[in-house]
Design an enzyme around this catalytic site. Sequence first.
Site, short mmCIF file in Angstrom:
data_model
loop_
_atom_site.label_atom_id
_atom_site.label_comp_id
_atom_site.label_asym_id
_atom_site.label_seq_id
_atom_site.Cartn_x
_atom_site.Cartn_y
_atom_site.Cartn_z
N HIS A 117 -10.35 -0.28 -9.36
CA HIS A 117 -10.84 -1.65 -9.25
C HIS A 117 -9.72 -2.61 -8.86
CE1 HIS A 117 -14.35 -0.61 -12.20
NE2 HIS A 117 -14.58 -0.19 -10.97
C1 LIG Z 1 -13.51 6.20 -6.25
C2 LIG Z 1 -14.07 4.81 -6.51
C3 LIG Z 1 -15.14 4.67 -7.37
C4 LIG Z 1 -15.66 3.40 -7.63
N1 LIG Z 1 -16.75 3.31 -8.45
C5 LIG Z 1 -17.31 2.11 -8.64
C6 LIG Z 1 -18.48 1.99 -9.43
O1 LIG Z 1 -19.04 2.97 -9.94
N2 LIG Z 1 -19.00 0.75 -9.62
C7 LIG Z 1 -18.44 -0.38 -9.08
O2 LIG Z 1 -18.96 -1.49 -9.30
N3 LIG Z 1 -17.32 -0.29 -8.34
C8 LIG Z 1 -16.75 0.92 -8.10
N4 LIG Z 1 -15.62 1.02 -7.34
C9 LIG Z 1 -15.00 -0.22 -6.85
C10 LIG Z 1 -15.71 -0.78 -5.61
O3 LIG Z 1 -15.95 0.28 -4.69
C11 LIG Z 1 -14.75 -1.82 -4.97
O4 LIG Z 1 -14.44 -2.86 -5.90
C12 LIG Z 1 -15.40 -2.47 -3.76
O5 LIG Z 1 -15.76 -1.50 -2.80
C13 LIG Z 1 -14.40 -3.46 -3.15
O6 LIG Z 1 -14.94 -3.93 -1.93
P1 LIG Z 1 -13.98 -4.46 -0.80
O7 LIG Z 1 -14.87 -4.99 0.28
O8 LIG Z 1 -12.96 -5.38 -1.39
O9 LIG Z 1 -13.15 -3.21 -0.28
P2 LIG Z 1 -13.67 -1.84 0.37
O10 LIG Z 1 -15.05 -1.49 -0.13
O11 LIG Z 1 -12.55 -0.89 0.18
O12 LIG Z 1 -13.85 -2.20 1.90
C14 LIG Z 1 -12.74 -2.30 2.77
C15 LIG Z 1 -13.24 -1.93 4.14
O13 LIG Z 1 -12.24 -2.26 5.10
C16 LIG Z 1 -12.13 -1.20 6.02
N5 LIG Z 1 -10.79 -1.28 6.62
C17 LIG Z 1 -9.60 -1.00 6.03
N6 LIG Z 1 -8.59 -1.22 6.91
C18 LIG Z 1 -9.16 -1.66 8.04
C19 LIG Z 1 -8.65 -2.07 9.29
N7 LIG Z 1 -7.34 -2.07 9.55
N8 LIG Z 1 -9.53 -2.47 10.24
C20 LIG Z 1 -10.86 -2.50 9.99
N9 LIG Z 1 -11.40 -2.12 8.81
C21 LIG Z 1 -10.56 -1.71 7.85
C22 LIG Z 1 -12.37 0.05 5.20
O14 LIG Z 1 -12.75 1.12 6.01
C23 LIG Z 1 -13.50 -0.43 4.28
O15 LIG Z 1 -14.78 -0.24 4.86
C24 LIG Z 1 -15.09 2.26 -7.04
C25 LIG Z 1 -14.00 2.40 -6.17
C26 LIG Z 1 -13.51 3.68 -5.90
C27 LIG Z 1 -12.34 3.81 -4.92
#
Ligand SMILES: Cc1cc2nc3c(=O)[nH]c(=O)nc-3n(C[C@H](O)[C@H](O)[C@H](O)COP(=O)(O)OP(=O)(O)OC[C@H]3O[C@@H](n4cnc5c(N)ncnc54)[C@H](O)[C@@H]3O)c2cc1C
Length: 186
Positions: A117
Site C-alpha cells: 500500500h
Molecule cells: C500485490 C498487491 C495486492 C494488493 N491488494 C489489495 C487489496 O486486496 N485491496 C486493496 O484495496 N488494495 C490492494 N493493493 C493496493 C492497490 O492495488 C493500490 O493501492 C492501487 O492499485 C494504487 O493505484 P495507483 O493508480 O496509485 O497505482 P497502480 O494501480 O500501480 O497504477 C499505476 C499504473 O501506471 C502504469 N505505469 C507505470 N509506469 C508507467 C509509465 N512510465 N508510463 C505509463 N504507464 C505507467 C502501470 O502500468 C499501472 O497501470 C494491492 C497492491 C498489490 C501490489
Amino acid sequence: MQVYCNPGLYSTRPDGKPEMGPAPGFVLCAQPCRPTSRGSIEIASADPAQAPLIQPNSLSTEQDRLDAIAAGRLVQRLAAAPTIARLTKSPRTPGFARMDDAALLDDYRARAATNFHPTCTCRMGNDASDSVLDARLRVHGVRRLRVVDASAFPNITSGNTNAPTIMLAMRAADLILEDAGRTPAP
Ligand SMILES: Cc1cc2nc3c(=O)[nH]c(=O)nc-3n(C[C@H](O)[C@H](O)[C@H](O)COP(=O)(O)OP(=O)(O)OC[C@H]3O[C@@H](n4cnc5c(N)ncnc54)[C@H](O)[C@@H]3O)c2cc1C
C-alpha cells in the site's frame, strides 16, 4: 489496527514476493494502519528507466514500535481464542506468549513485510515546502501537470488503498472538467 486472516500458508520472501507454503494452513496477522515513521523517495539518476531510491524508515518512531508490539499481542490473543486454537495443529511461529516486548519487536523486524500500500510520496498540501500537489492535484509551481494516483494522498487511509485511489481518480476527473470549464457528469 487491521487484522488479516488469510486462508493459505505463505511467507514473504526478501524480495517482497509472497511464497505459498507446501502445507495447508492459515496466516493470522495484524497491521498498524497509521504509521508515524516517514521515509523518503529520491530520483537516483537522470535516466527515467532507473529505479528510484526508496527508504521506508519503518519502525523509526517509538509510536510505531509500540504499535508493532501491540499488533503482536493482539495476534497472540486471537490465536489463543478457543475457536481458532482448536483449528491450530502446529503453529509455525515462535511462542509469542513467552516473548517479552523486545523479543516481540525483534521478531516483527525479522518477519514483517509491508502490505503493498505505498502512498503519499507526492502528497497534497497547501505549501510547496512540504507537499508536491495542491488541493486540485496540480503540481506546485508547474503549469498543466497533475498527479492522480495513490501517491497524492495526504495521509495513508486506515485500510486498503484500492477504493480510496478510485475515489480520488473520480474526484480528479471532476476537477479536470471544472478547470476546463466543462460540467462533470451527474
Ligand atoms: C500485490 C498487491 C495486492 C494488493 N491488494 C489489495 C487489496 O486486496 N485491496 C486493496 O484495496 N488494495 C490492494 N493493493 C493496493 C492497490 O492495488 C493500490 O493501492 C492501487 O492499485 C494504487 O493505484 P495507483 O493508480 O496509485 O497505482 P497502480 O494501480 O500501480 O497504477 C499505476 C499504473 O501506471 C502504469 N505505469 C507505470 N509506469 C508507467 C509509465 N512510465 N508510463 C505509463 N504507464 C505507467 C502501470 O502500468 C499501472 O497501470 C494491492 C497492491 C498489490 C501490489
